[in-house]
Design a protein around this motif. Structure first.
Motif, PDB file in Angstrom:
ATOM      1  N   GLY A 224       0.799  -1.218   0.000  1.00  0.00           N
ATOM      2  CA  GLY A 224       0.000   0.000   0.000  1.00  0.00           C
ATOM      3  C   GLY A 224       0.832   1.269   0.000  1.00  0.00           C
ATOM      4  N   LYS A 225       2.047   1.188   0.506  1.00  0.00           N
ATOM      5  CA  LYS A 225       2.921   2.356   0.555  1.00  0.00           C
ATOM      6  C   LYS A 225       3.938   2.274  -0.580  1.00  0.00           C
ATOM      7  CE  LYS A 225       2.779   2.664   5.618  1.00  0.00           C
ATOM      8  NZ  LYS A 225       3.591   2.612   6.846  1.00  0.00           N
ATOM      9  N   SER A 226       4.323   3.410  -1.113  1.00  0.00           N
ATOM     10  CA  SER A 226       5.366   3.413  -2.136  1.00  0.00           C
ATOM     11  C   SER A 226       6.390   4.489  -1.778  1.00  0.00           C
ATOM     12  CB  SER A 226       4.770   3.636  -3.516  1.00  0.00           C
ATOM     13  OG  SER A 226       3.952   4.804  -3.545  1.00  0.00           O
ATOM     14  N   SER A 227       6.071   5.746  -2.091  1.00  0.00           N
ATOM     15  CA  SER A 227       6.964   6.851  -1.748  1.00  0.00           C
ATOM     16  C   SER A 227       6.153   8.024  -1.226  1.00  0.00           C
ATOM     17  CB  SER A 227       7.775   7.289  -2.980  1.00  0.00           C
ATOM     18  OG  SER A 227       8.606   6.261  -3.448  1.00  0.00           O
ATOM     19  N   LYS A 228       6.764   8.795  -0.349  1.00  0.00           N
ATOM     20  CA  LYS A 228       6.087   9.995   0.150  1.00  0.00           C
ATOM     21  C   LYS A 228       7.122  11.061   0.472  1.00  0.00           C
ATOM     22  CE  LYS A 228       6.020   8.967   5.120  1.00  0.00           C
ATOM     23  NZ  LYS A 228       5.155   8.834   6.317  1.00  0.00           N
ATOM     24  N   VAL A 229       6.677  12.309   0.434  1.00  0.00           N
ATOM     25  CA  VAL A 229       7.534  13.436   0.805  1.00  0.00           C
ATOM     26  C   VAL A 229       7.466  13.601   2.321  1.00  0.00           C
ATOM     27  CG1 VAL A 229       7.923  15.908   0.587  1.00  0.00           C
ATOM     28  CG2 VAL A 229       7.176  14.590  -1.409  1.00  0.00           C
ATOM     29  N   VAL A 230       8.628  13.536   2.959  1.00  0.00           N
ATOM     30  CA  VAL A 230       8.679  13.716   4.412  1.00  0.00           C
ATOM     31  C   VAL A 230       8.719  15.206   4.755  1.00  0.00           C
ATOM     32  CG1 VAL A 230      10.015  13.237   6.502  1.00  0.00           C
ATOM     33  CG2 VAL A 230       9.871  11.516   4.685  1.00  0.00           C
ATOM     34  N   MET A 231       9.519  15.952   4.015  1.00  0.00           N
ATOM     35  CA  MET A 231       9.581  17.403   4.197  1.00  0.00           C
ATOM     36  C   MET A 231      10.121  18.052   2.936  1.00  0.00           C
ATOM     37  SD  MET A 231      12.958  18.586   4.256  1.00  0.00           S
ATOM     38  CE  MET A 231      12.891  20.050   5.264  1.00  0.00           C
ATOM     39  N   SER A 232       9.782  19.328   2.762  1.00  0.00           N
ATOM     40  CA  SER A 232      10.361  20.114   1.680  1.00  0.00           C
ATOM     41  C   SER A 232      10.440  21.568   2.129  1.00  0.00           C
ATOM     42  CB  SER A 232       9.530  19.986   0.394  1.00  0.00           C
ATOM     43  OG  SER A 232       8.259  20.594   0.545  1.00  0.00           O
ATOM     44  N   TRP A 233      11.407  22.280   1.565  1.00  0.00           N
ATOM     45  CA  TRP A 233      11.634  23.665   1.973  1.00  0.00           C
ATOM     46  C   TRP A 233      12.200  24.443   0.799  1.00  0.00           C
ATOM     47  CZ3 TRP A 233      16.332  26.395   2.238  1.00  0.00           C
ATOM     48  CH2 TRP A 233      16.283  27.627   2.907  1.00  0.00           C
ATOM     49  N   LYS A 234      11.657  25.624   0.558  1.00  0.00           N
ATOM     50  CA  LYS A 234      12.169  26.511  -0.480  1.00  0.00           C
ATOM     51  C   LYS A 234      12.773  27.730   0.191  1.00  0.00           C
ATOM     52  CE  LYS A 234      10.810  29.147  -4.609  1.00  0.00           C
ATOM     53  NZ  LYS A 234      11.138  30.478  -4.076  1.00  0.00           N
ATOM     54  N   ASN A 235      13.963  28.092  -0.244  1.00  0.00           N
ATOM     55  CA  ASN A 235      14.695  29.209   0.343  1.00  0.00           C
ATOM     56  C   ASN A 235      13.954  30.518   0.080  1.00  0.00           C
ATOM     57  OD1 ASN A 235      16.515  31.101   1.224  1.00  0.00           O
ATOM     58  ND2 ASN A 235      18.220  30.409  -0.048  1.00  0.00           N
ATOM     59  N   PRO A 236      13.405  31.151   1.128  1.00  0.00           N
ATOM     60  CA  PRO A 236      12.648  32.390   0.919  1.00  0.00           C
ATOM     61  C   PRO A 236      13.541  33.565   0.522  1.00  0.00           C
ATOM     62  CG  PRO A 236      12.892  31.951   3.263  1.00  0.00           C
ATOM     63  CD  PRO A 236      13.440  30.747   2.546  1.00  0.00           C
ATOM     64  N   ALA A 237      14.849  33.422   0.762  1.00  0.00           N
ATOM     65  CA  ALA A 237      15.765  34.518   0.442  1.00  0.00           C
ATOM     66  C   ALA A 237      16.179  34.500  -1.028  1.00  0.00           C
ATOM     67  CB  ALA A 237      17.008  34.430   1.328  1.00  0.00           C
ATOM     68  N   TYR A 238      15.924  33.362  -1.698  1.00  0.00           N
ATOM     69  CA  TYR A 238      16.332  33.277  -3.097  1.00  0.00           C
ATOM     70  C   TYR A 238      15.236  33.841  -3.995  1.00  0.00           C
ATOM     71  CZ  TYR A 238      17.397  31.486  -7.704  1.00  0.00           C
ATOM     72  OH  TYR A 238      17.631  31.394  -9.045  1.00  0.00           O
ATOM     73  N   VAL A 239      15.598  34.777  -4.834  1.00  0.00           N
ATOM     74  CA  VAL A 239      14.652  35.377  -5.783  1.00  0.00           C
ATOM     75  C   VAL A 239      15.144  35.070  -7.194  1.00  0.00           C
ATOM     76  CG1 VAL A 239      13.586  37.488  -6.617  1.00  0.00           C
ATOM     77  CG2 VAL A 239      14.087  37.229  -4.168  1.00  0.00           C
ATOM     78  N   ARG A 240      14.376  34.294  -7.917  1.00  0.00           N
ATOM     79  CA  ARG A 240      14.754  33.919  -9.274  1.00  0.00           C
ATOM     80  C   ARG A 240      14.297  34.998 -10.249  1.00  0.00           C
ATOM     81  NH1 ARG A 240      12.008  29.981 -12.596  1.00  0.00           N
ATOM     82  NH2 ARG A 240      10.839  29.428 -10.725  1.00  0.00           N
ATOM     83  N   THR A 241      15.247  35.557 -10.965  1.00  0.00           N
ATOM     84  CA  THR A 241      14.924  36.649 -11.899  1.00  0.00           C
ATOM     85  C   THR A 241      14.565  36.130 -13.282  1.00  0.00           C
ATOM     86  OG1 THR A 241      17.270  36.907 -12.422  1.00  0.00           O
ATOM     87  CG2 THR A 241      16.370  38.292 -10.664  1.00  0.00           C
ATOM     88  N   GLN A 242      15.010  34.908 -13.595  1.00  0.00           N
ATOM     89  CA  GLN A 242      14.683  34.319 -14.884  1.00  0.00           C
ATOM     90  C   GLN A 242      14.672  32.798 -14.755  1.00  0.00           C
ATOM     91  OE1 GLN A 242      17.725  35.634 -17.584  1.00  0.00           O
ATOM     92  NE2 GLN A 242      19.363  34.516 -16.570  1.00  0.00           N
TER      93      GLN A 242
END
Length: 214
Positions: free
Chosen positions: A24-42
């Motif tokens: 019944g189980k396969s894969s799951k995301v335990v945690m994720s985080w995006k750097n709030p200080a990073y601003v992608r300009t392109q």
């Protein structure tokens, strides 16, 4: 006869739960985080898919799968095995890696590594069940004979393997490479390596997109 069929049904249901717990189980995301200080300009233009493993074939299969999944986001992706010479059991020279990143004009790297593998064996105790009285048990002795026997499901051992993977996304177009996104996934009871890799990279890239990393 009624007790026989109750027993058959209960054993069948218990076996179903055993099978479901295994697959019944396969894969799951335990945690994720995006750097709030990073601003992608392109948008990213060329992304390296990199796997850190001492097993050359598994590493190459993983990098190919990750690159293919990242390509679905609309960026050009390069599997690490196509530009990095890494014989099995050898370390990748850092200066060589930096040179390849620069010469191939890469602006981001998605890199995954195995954190740990947990193997657990759990004993699941048996359960006892008292069949409910049926409407036509109109006598005391009929009722007593149906309710008193305990239908018992024997216990069993449940084995589970959990593989934990860390994936990071870095922007490497300048400097030492700034962390953009990180995520940890658990994969349960992998029996087919290629299928497990396919599920994992789909899950990781989906989470990256959901978190706005791409």
């Amino acid at each position: 006869m009624v007790r026989f069929w109750c027993r058959r049904i209960l054993v069948g249901v218990s076996l179903l739960f055993v099978v479901m717990s295994a697959v019944g189980k396969s894969s799951k995301v335990v945690m994720s985080w995006k750097n709030p200080a990073y601003v992608r300009t392109q948008p990213f233009s060329r992304v390296l898919a990199l796997g850190l493993s001492d097993k050359a074939k598994i590493r190459a299969d993983f990098e190919d799968a990750l690159a293919g999944q990242l390509a679905d986001t609309g960026v050009e992706t390069i599997p690490g095995n196509t530009i990095l010479l890494r014989p099995e059991g050898t370390h990748l020279d850092l200066q060589y890696l930096k040179t390849q990143v620069r010469e191939n004009k890469l602006d981001a790297v998605a890199v995954s590594r195995l954190i740990k593998v947990d193997n657990t064996v759990t004993y699941v105790p048996g359960t006892a069940y008292v069949p409910p009285p049926l409407p036509y048990y109109g006598t005391f002795y009929g009722y007593y004979g149906a309710v008193y026997p305990m239908v018992y499901t024997p216990g069993y051992l449940k084995e589970e393997k959990k593989v934990r993977i860390e994936t990071n996304l870095y922007v490497v177009s300048s400097g030492e490479g700034e962390l953009v996104w990180t995520g940890i996934t658990d994969t349960f009871n992998p029996t087919d390596v290629n299928k497990a890799i396919d599920r994992l990279v789909k899950l990781v890239v989906k989470q990256m997109r959901s978190d706005g990393a791409f």
